[in-house]
Design a protein around this motif. Structure first.
Motif, PDB file in Angstrom:
ATOM      1  N   LEU A  61       0.833  -1.206   0.000  1.00  0.00           N
ATOM      2  CA  LEU A  61       0.000   0.000   0.000  1.00  0.00           C
ATOM      3  C   LEU A  61       0.866   1.254   0.000  1.00  0.00           C
ATOM      4  O   LEU A  61       1.925   1.278   0.609  1.00  0.00           O
ATOM      5  N   GLU A  62       0.417   2.252  -0.667  1.00  0.00           N
ATOM      6  CA  GLU A  62       1.141   3.510  -0.712  1.00  0.00           C
ATOM      7  C   GLU A  62       0.758   4.381   0.474  1.00  0.00           C
ATOM      8  O   GLU A  62      -0.416   4.580   0.753  1.00  0.00           O
ATOM      9  N   GLY A  63       1.761   4.858   1.207  1.00  0.00           N
ATOM     10  CA  GLY A  63       1.519   5.861   2.235  1.00  0.00           C
ATOM     11  C   GLY A  63       1.637   5.398   3.672  1.00  0.00           C
ATOM     12  O   GLY A  63       1.811   6.223   4.559  1.00  0.00           O
ATOM     13  N   VAL A  64       1.555   4.112   3.966  1.00  0.00           N
ATOM     14  CA  VAL A  64       1.685   3.659   5.354  1.00  0.00           C
ATOM     15  C   VAL A  64       3.170   3.592   5.691  1.00  0.00           C
ATOM     16  O   VAL A  64       3.924   2.865   5.069  1.00  0.00           O
ATOM     17  N   VAL A  65       3.598   4.385   6.668  1.00  0.00           N
ATOM     18  CA  VAL A  65       5.014   4.429   7.028  1.00  0.00           C
ATOM     19  C   VAL A  65       5.293   3.862   8.413  1.00  0.00           C
ATOM     20  O   VAL A  65       6.438   3.597   8.752  1.00  0.00           O
ATOM     21  N   LEU A  66       4.259   3.695   9.230  1.00  0.00           N
ATOM     22  CA  LEU A  66       4.464   3.191  10.586  1.00  0.00           C
ATOM     23  C   LEU A  66       3.221   2.449  11.048  1.00  0.00           C
ATOM     24  O   LEU A  66       2.103   2.906  10.818  1.00  0.00           O
ATOM     25  N   ILE A  67       3.432   1.292  11.684  1.00  0.00           N
ATOM     26  CA  ILE A  67       2.341   0.570  12.322  1.00  0.00           C
ATOM     27  C   ILE A  67       2.734   0.326  13.770  1.00  0.00           C
ATOM     28  O   ILE A  67       3.810  -0.218  14.044  1.00  0.00           O
ATOM     29  N   MET A  68       1.892   0.753  14.693  1.00  0.00           N
ATOM     30  CA  MET A  68       2.124   0.489  16.107  1.00  0.00           C
ATOM     31  C   MET A  68       1.398  -0.807  16.456  1.00  0.00           C
ATOM     32  O   MET A  68       0.205  -0.930  16.239  1.00  0.00           O
ATOM     33  N   ILE A  69       2.160  -1.764  16.978  1.00  0.00           N
ATOM     34  CA  ILE A  69       1.598  -3.055  17.354  1.00  0.00           C
ATOM     35  C   ILE A  69       1.619  -3.169  18.871  1.00  0.00           C
ATOM     36  O   ILE A  69       2.689  -3.150  19.483  1.00  0.00           O
ATOM     37  N   MET A  70       0.430  -3.293  19.459  1.00  0.00           N
ATOM     38  CA  MET A  70       0.313  -3.545  20.892  1.00  0.00           C
ATOM     39  C   MET A  70       0.028  -5.032  21.055  1.00  0.00           C
ATOM     40  O   MET A  70      -0.980  -5.537  20.577  1.00  0.00           O
ATOM     41  N   ASP A  71       0.954  -5.733  21.713  1.00  0.00           N
ATOM     42  CA  ASP A  71       0.901  -7.187  21.836  1.00  0.00           C
ATOM     43  C   ASP A  71       0.517  -7.555  23.269  1.00  0.00           C
ATOM     44  O   ASP A  71       1.161  -7.129  24.220  1.00  0.00           O
ATOM     45  N   ILE A  72      -0.522  -8.345  23.427  1.00  0.00           N
ATOM     46  CA  ILE A  72      -1.003  -8.720  24.757  1.00  0.00           C
ATOM     47  C   ILE A  72      -0.123  -9.798  25.387  1.00  0.00           C
ATOM     48  O   ILE A  72       0.203  -9.731  26.566  1.00  0.00           O
ATOM     49  N   ASP A  73       0.317 -10.780  24.600  1.00  0.00           N
ATOM     50  CA  ASP A  73       1.030 -11.915  25.192  1.00  0.00           C
ATOM     51  C   ASP A  73       2.450 -12.136  24.664  1.00  0.00           C
ATOM     52  O   ASP A  73       3.086 -13.129  24.980  1.00  0.00           O
ATOM     53  N   GLY A  74       2.969 -11.232  23.863  1.00  0.00           N
ATOM     54  CA  GLY A  74       4.339 -11.352  23.367  1.00  0.00           C
ATOM     55  C   GLY A  74       4.509 -12.226  22.138  1.00  0.00           C
ATOM     56  O   GLY A  74       5.622 -12.392  21.649  1.00  0.00           O
ATOM     57  N   THR A  75       3.438 -12.775  21.609  1.00  0.00           N
ATOM     58  CA  THR A  75       3.556 -13.693  20.468  1.00  0.00           C
ATOM     59  C   THR A  75       3.820 -12.988  19.135  1.00  0.00           C
ATOM     60  O   THR A  75       4.165 -13.653  18.156  1.00  0.00           O
ATOM     61  N   ALA A  76       3.681 -11.684  19.074  1.00  0.00           N
ATOM     62  CA  ALA A  76       3.938 -10.969  17.822  1.00  0.00           C
ATOM     63  C   ALA A  76       5.416 -10.636  17.631  1.00  0.00           C
ATOM     64  O   ALA A  76       5.830 -10.272  16.535  1.00  0.00           O
ATOM     65  N   ALA A  77       6.210 -10.772  18.687  1.00  0.00           N
ATOM     66  CA  ALA A  77       7.623 -10.360  18.632  1.00  0.00           C
ATOM     67  C   ALA A  77       8.368 -10.966  17.454  1.00  0.00           C
ATOM     68  O   ALA A  77       9.086 -10.262  16.734  1.00  0.00           O
ATOM     69  N   GLN A  78       8.206 -12.259  17.227  1.00  0.00           N
ATOM     70  CA  GLN A  78       8.939 -12.915  16.150  1.00  0.00           C
ATOM     71  C   GLN A  78       8.470 -12.464  14.769  1.00  0.00           C
ATOM     72  O   GLN A  78       9.198 -12.592  13.791  1.00  0.00           O
ATOM     73  N   HIS A  79       7.272 -11.920  14.676  1.00  0.00           N
ATOM     74  CA  HIS A  79       6.711 -11.526  13.380  1.00  0.00           C
ATOM     75  C   HIS A  79       7.013 -10.078  13.012  1.00  0.00           C
ATOM     76  O   HIS A  79       6.934  -9.719  11.841  1.00  0.00           O
TER      77      HIS A  79
END
Length: 100
Positions: A61-79
């Motif tokens: 997509l054009e224009g998205v420069v930052l995504i803030m990810i709030m992780d409840i259990d830490g499982t997103a870290a590797q991704h």
């Protein structure tokens, strides 16, 4: 009928943090920052789908420069680790909120 609650949304311009990958689209001085709902339980196929979602929003997509990810259990870290400073990652967000 419809969504039972209104969710306020405020869009604001933010200076571009990191130029997009070469060849995908022309760099712009400003871009969109996203903050989806908190994530959890990202193992197996769910993790792959989440990673593809990040890739699509940051690199296609054009224009998205930052995504803030709030992780409840830490499982997103590797991704999120391979996306560098284009991801603002907050692990175990519920613990941080309960400490305050």
């Amino acid at each position: 009928d419809g969504f039972p609650h209104m969710i306020p949304l405020r869009l604001c311009r933010r200076p571009m943090i990191n130029p997009p990958l070469p060849g995908l689209f022309a760099p712009r001085p400003y871009g969109l920052a996203m903050c989806p709902r908190p994530v959890f339980g990202l193992s197996g196929a769910q993790g792959f789908v989440f990673r593809d979602w990040l890739h699509y929003h940051l690199n296609v997509l054009e224009g998205v420069v930052l995504i803030m990810i709030m992780d409840i259990d830490g499982t997103a870290a590797q991704h999120v680790k391979d996306f560098g400073d284009r991801i603002e990652y907050i692990p175990n967000v519920t613990e941080k909120m309960s400490d305050n």
